[in-house]
Design an enzyme around this catalytic site. Structure first.
Site, PDB file in Angstrom:
ATOM      1  CG  HIS A 319      -2.053   0.941   1.108  1.00 42.54           C
ATOM      2  ND1 HIS A 319      -1.954   2.275   1.408  1.00 42.54           N
ATOM      3  CD2 HIS A 319      -3.311   0.741   0.669  1.00 42.54           C
ATOM      4  CE1 HIS A 319      -3.119   2.850   1.159  1.00 42.54           C
ATOM      5  NE2 HIS A 319      -3.956   1.940   0.705  1.00 42.54           N
ATOM      6  CG  ASP A 377      -8.569  -4.327  -2.634  1.00 41.01           C
ATOM      7  OD1 ASP A 377      -9.774  -4.181  -2.441  1.00 41.01           O
ATOM      8  OD2 ASP A 377      -7.827  -3.414  -3.010  1.00 41.01           O
TER       9      ASP A 377
HETATM   10  N1  CMC Z   1       4.171  -7.549  -4.885  1.00 43.48           N
HETATM   11  C1  CMC Z   1       5.496  -7.499  -5.091  1.00 43.48           C
HETATM   12  N2  CMC Z   1       6.254  -6.395  -4.929  1.00 43.48           N
HETATM   13  C2  CMC Z   1       5.617  -5.263  -4.577  1.00 43.48           C
HETATM   14  C3  CMC Z   1       4.226  -5.236  -4.347  1.00 43.48           C
HETATM   15  C4  CMC Z   1       3.503  -6.435  -4.513  1.00 43.48           C
HETATM   16  N3  CMC Z   1       2.176  -6.450  -4.315  1.00 43.48           N
HETATM   17  N4  CMC Z   1       3.861  -3.995  -4.004  1.00 43.48           N
HETATM   18  C5  CMC Z   1       4.966  -3.258  -4.012  1.00 43.48           C
HETATM   19  N5  CMC Z   1       6.043  -4.025  -4.354  1.00 43.48           N
HETATM   20  C6  CMC Z   1       7.435  -3.585  -4.417  1.00 43.48           C
HETATM   21  C7  CMC Z   1       7.700  -2.781  -5.672  1.00 43.48           C
HETATM   22  O1  CMC Z   1       8.163  -3.608  -6.731  1.00 43.48           O
HETATM   23  C8  CMC Z   1       8.736  -1.794  -5.208  1.00 43.48           C
HETATM   24  O2  CMC Z   1       9.988  -2.467  -5.216  1.00 43.48           O
HETATM   25  P1  CMC Z   1      11.355  -1.621  -5.509  1.00 43.48           P
HETATM   26  O3  CMC Z   1      11.457  -0.637  -4.381  1.00 43.48           O
HETATM   27  O4  CMC Z   1      12.413  -2.670  -5.499  1.00 43.48           O
HETATM   28  O5  CMC Z   1      11.151  -0.953  -6.844  1.00 43.48           O
HETATM   29  C9  CMC Z   1       8.385  -1.529  -3.749  1.00 43.48           C
HETATM   30  O6  CMC Z   1       7.646  -2.696  -3.314  1.00 43.48           O
HETATM   31  C10 CMC Z   1       7.495  -0.307  -3.552  1.00 43.48           C
HETATM   32  O7  CMC Z   1       6.374  -0.428  -4.425  1.00 43.48           O
HETATM   33  P2  CMC Z   1       5.776   0.782  -5.260  1.00 43.48           P
HETATM   34  O8  CMC Z   1       5.041   0.254  -6.433  1.00 43.48           O
HETATM   35  O9  CMC Z   1       6.850   1.797  -5.528  1.00 43.48           O
HETATM   36  O10 CMC Z   1       4.785   1.375  -4.199  1.00 43.48           O
HETATM   37  P3  CMC Z   1       3.521   2.252  -4.496  1.00 43.48           P
HETATM   38  O11 CMC Z   1       3.234   2.967  -3.244  1.00 43.48           O
HETATM   39  O12 CMC Z   1       3.728   3.073  -5.719  1.00 43.48           O
HETATM   40  O13 CMC Z   1       2.386   1.189  -4.845  1.00 43.48           O
HETATM   41  C11 CMC Z   1       0.592  -0.357  -4.629  1.00 43.48           C
HETATM   42  C12 CMC Z   1       1.422   0.746  -3.938  1.00 43.48           C
HETATM   43  C13 CMC Z   1      -0.627  -0.663  -3.781  1.00 43.48           C
HETATM   44  C14 CMC Z   1       0.113   0.145  -6.002  1.00 43.48           C
HETATM   45  C15 CMC Z   1       1.467  -1.623  -4.789  1.00 43.48           C
HETATM   46  O14 CMC Z   1       1.879  -2.091  -3.530  1.00 43.48           O
HETATM   47  C16 CMC Z   1       0.760  -2.730  -5.573  1.00 43.48           C
HETATM   48  O15 CMC Z   1       0.800  -2.730  -6.810  1.00 43.48           O
HETATM   49  N6  CMC Z   1       0.112  -3.705  -4.858  1.00 43.48           N
HETATM   50  C17 CMC Z   1      -0.677  -4.726  -5.523  1.00 43.48           C
HETATM   51  C18 CMC Z   1      -2.033  -4.156  -5.934  1.00 43.48           C
HETATM   52  C19 CMC Z   1      -2.966  -3.963  -4.765  1.00 43.48           C
HETATM   53  O16 CMC Z   1      -3.123  -4.838  -3.916  1.00 43.48           O
HETATM   54  N7  CMC Z   1      -3.630  -2.787  -4.733  1.00 43.48           N
HETATM   55  C20 CMC Z   1      -4.646  -2.453  -3.711  1.00 43.48           C
HETATM   56  C21 CMC Z   1      -4.198  -1.323  -2.848  1.00 43.48           C
HETATM   57  S1  CMC Z   1      -5.225  -1.135  -1.397  1.00 43.48           S
HETATM   58  C22 CMC Z   1      -6.801  -0.713  -1.928  1.00 43.48           C
HETATM   59  C23 CMC Z   1      -6.902   0.458  -2.829  1.00 43.48           C
HETATM   60  O17 CMC Z   1      -6.100   1.382  -2.844  1.00 43.48           O
HETATM   61  O18 CMC Z   1      -7.861   0.471  -3.593  1.00 43.48           O
END
Ligand code: CMC
Length: 443
Positions: A319, A377
């Protein structure tokens, strides 16, 4: 890309920060703002006027886009408060309409206010009959979120009296309409997709039960509701009601900042919610669990999630704000066990797989180091599937619940005396000015 060296010095005693441009040796003092909770905020509103600099923060990872009194999240501690009330307490003791009232009005309703609010919402659940014809224009296999975007956007054509956004009364009527009509629109999208007749809303049922009735009942049979299912539905709505400046809420605020019709703004929010990184994750989690299929394949999928060259991510994990367990996920996990027990589905293999995946991921160095915890989720899809909703409806249910959050933020934005049209700037890295070359001279 050229780079200007600048230094930020914090001066607690003056409650400001100083930004120094090392190249020109000029500095500007920027005030620090304090909210009631959360980190201090550097007020950069004068930055461009005084220095000619913009800030650069793609994805707004360190940018507050607005002042708000609605919801507070402490992502490190895993705290979520609506108008000051912890989400766990609201999920345990309140009903969804109570939370709607709280988000919209700032205070929990008295018994009389509650009764009046429920009555008002119930009286706005029906749609203009003309709207039913929109559904016929969609393919039967259309994704219900696509139908939601279209039909909710179309509401803007039906409520001209709600378009005077400067009139607080008309704003409130539009808000009540959206909260009340969203379950009807969602249920009709579902009924259309399965070829069953639309079920008109019933004003004698509460919000969650009415929604279950409109999605599950058929005209030829008496509808009997399981109270455990209706309580779970109500709780799912509460847990999804608001989440401060997330992507879809920020979309609604940005769309609304130009003075656009509120129904059209909510349609924009629905579009943003649909993506798998946001509300579409509940659908993606279930698809992922089915794809994993068996506990023995968890290591293979975890390996893929950690591989930088593989776009696969563990859906339902991570998140932007929570670097701790999402408090909504905890409540959702409890509800999940309750519902599966009550429906005699406690040995559900998907739930078992989810719990094992959670256990293994939480012990994995990669997930520990990156503070990736299960989010809301991760468990919601399992309950919704047990209740009987198809996977394609999961994000629709999220949209139904989040409507109150969108509407509360939209109202707050319109009432904000500092409100301006949202207009971010950019770091331009394209070509510098160059003369036009006639077509025949281009090589
Ligand atoms: N699986 C594997 N690696 C992950 C995941 C994951 N679910 N989420 C983040 N990472 C890694 C990502 O690759 C990155 O690694 P690095 O620093 O080496 O590049 C690091 O963790 C930080 O991730 P980010 O994408 O820069 O973080 P963000 O804040 O931009 O993204 C997120 C947050 C929710 C989009 C992301 O964690 C994600 O894609 N999760 C899976 C989708 C999901 O479950 N979304 C629902 C969110 S909660 C409800 C809502 O908002 O509606």
């Amino acid at each position: 890309m050229s780079k200007v060296t600048a230094k930020i010095e914090s001066a607690a005693q003056t409650d400001s920060v100083t930004l120094i441009d090392n190249a020109s040796n000029k500095s500007v003092e920027l005030p620090l703002l304090h909210g009631t909770e959360g980190p201090k905020v550097v007020d950069i509103r004068r930055l461009y006027a005084e220095t000619g600099f913009f800030t650069f923060d793609p994805g707004y990872t360190a940018t507050g886009s607005t002042e708000s009194k609605i919801t507070f999240i402490d992502g490190d501690k895993g705290i979520l408060l609506h108008r000051g009330y912890p989400i766990e307490e609201l999920a345990e003791h309140a009903t969804f309409p109570e939370v709607c009232y709280l988000l919209l009005n700032g205070e929990l309703p008295t018994p009389a206010e509650y009764e009046k609010f429920e009555h008002t919402i119930a009286r706005h659940t029906m749609l203009h009959e003309q709207i039913t014809y929109f559904y016929r224009g969609f393919r039967r296999d259309a994704h219900p979120m696509a139908i939601m975007c279209g039909v909710v956007g179309a509401l803007s054509a039906f409520y001209h009296d709600s378009t005077d956004i400067d009139d607080p009364h008309q704003r409130m009527v539009a808000s009540h309409r959206m909260i009340a009509k969203m379950p009807t629109i969602a249920a009709m999208a579902y009924k259309f997709s399965i070829g069953q007749p639309f079920m008109y809303p019933r004003n004698d049922l509460n919000y969650a039960v009415n929604f279950l009735y409109m999605t599950s009942a058929v005209p030829c049979e008496e509808y009997v509701i399981d109270p455990i299912v209706s309580r779970a539905m109500d709780r799912i709505f509460i847990l999804h009601a608001d989440h401060e400046q997330n992507a879809s809420t920020s979309t609604v605020r940005l769309a609304g900042s130009s003075g656009a019709n509120p129904f059209a703004c909510i349609a924009a929010g629905i579009a943003s919610l649909w993506g798998p990184a946001h509300g579409g994750a509940n659908e993606a989690v279930l698809k992922m669990l089915h794809e994993i299929g068996d506990k023995s394949r968890i290591p293979e999928f975890l390996k893929r999630a950690k591989d930088k060259d593989d776009p696969f991510r563990l859906m339902g994990f991570g998140h932007r704000v929570y670097k701790n367990y999402d408090p909504r996920a905890k409540v959702m996990q409890e509800s999940c066990h309750e519902v599966l027990n009550a429906l005699d589905k406690k040995d559900d293999p998907i739930l078992e797989l989810a719990m094992e995946l959670e256990r293994i991921a939480l012990e994995d160095e990669y997930f520990i180091e990156k503070k990736l915890f299960p989010n809301i989720d991760f468990y919601s899809g399992i309950i919704l599937q047990a209740i009987g909703f198809p996977i394609s409806m999961f994000t629709v249910l999220f949209a139904v619940a989040r409507t109150v959050g969108w509407v509360a933020h939209w109202n707050e934005m319109i009432e904000d005396p500092h409100q301006k049209i949202g207009r971010p700037r950019q770091l331009y890295t394209g070509p510098s000015q160059r003369p036009y070359v006639a077509r025949e001279k281009r090589r």
